[in-house]
Design an enzyme around this catalytic site. Structure first.
Site, PDB file in Angstrom:
ATOM      1  CB  SER A 142      -0.877  -0.005   1.258  1.00  0.00           C
ATOM      2  OG  SER A 142      -1.525   1.223   1.432  1.00  0.00           O
ATOM      3  CE1 TYR A 155      -3.469  -2.203   5.175  1.00  0.00           C
ATOM      4  CE2 TYR A 155      -2.907   0.074   4.669  1.00  0.00           C
ATOM      5  CZ  TYR A 155      -3.265  -1.193   4.249  1.00  0.00           C
ATOM      6  OH  TYR A 155      -3.394  -1.466   2.909  1.00  0.00           O
ATOM      7  CB  SER A 158       1.491  -4.476   8.854  1.00  0.00           C
ATOM      8  OG  SER A 158       0.453  -3.934   8.052  1.00  0.00           O
TER       9      SER A 158
END
Length: 188
Positions: A142, A155, A158
């Site tokens: 991402s 998030y 990670s």
């Protein structure tokens, strides 16, 4: 003209919906044999039915790749069913919301188990097979893995870890001609 994916065998984690499902469908359209993975058997069956309209070369393994043994079985299923492994797409992942001060530490544990261990666990048993085929490992990450963002600490961290893992494997496996890709997706 033949597709570069003709005759290839691809395992796609988190492929019962979203990005993983789309990747599985496109690889099937381009001639790859597909091994679907996810935790929801009903969604896996629905995705398998869609791909079976494209190719009969599709199976699914309903398991949680944050579990080491389940990940090993996923990779072994691909190899035993199709005879080899050419592509591993590490797509599995979960998100979260909340500031660090508000989060229960278990949120970090859950996010890392899915996003980091759920990627490492299938990758480790896949590497010996990918060495044989000079295959590819693709990490779906991402843009949130580039910088920490407010309310997304678990998030973001990670997804940052995936970059380090991908870069390490790229260097370690260069001698074995394994391609390593990192895709940093925006909002989906």
């Amino acid at each position: 003209m033949a597709s570069n994916f003709q005759g290839k065998v691809a395992v796609i984690t988190g492929s019962s919906r979203g990005i993983g499902k789309s990747i599985a469908i496109e690889l099937a359209k381009n001639g790859a044999s597909i091994v679907l993975n996810g935790r929801n058997e009903e969604r896996l069956q629905e995705t398998q039915a869609i791909i079976q309209k494209i190719t009969p070369n599709v199976v699914y393994v309903c398991c949680d790749v944050s579990d080491v043994k389940a990940s090993e079985e996923l990779i072994e299923t691909a190899v035993s069913k199709f005879g080899k492994l050419d592509i591993l797409v590490n797509n599995v992942g979960v998100s979260m919301r909340g500031t660090v001060a508000e989060l229960n530490p278990d949120v970090f544990k859950q996010v890392f188990e899915s996003n980091v261990y759920g990627t490492v666990n299938p990758t480790i048993p896949a590497i010996p097979h990918l060495r044989k085929t000079k295959g590819s490992i693709v990490f779906i990450s991402s843009l949130a893995g580039i910088r920490g963002l407010p309310g997304l600490s678990a998030y973001c961290s990670s997804k940052m870890a995936l970059r380090a893992i991908a870069e390490s494997i790229r260097i370690e496996e260069k001698k074995n001609d394994i391609h390593v890709g990192l895709i940093q997706v925006g909002i989906t």
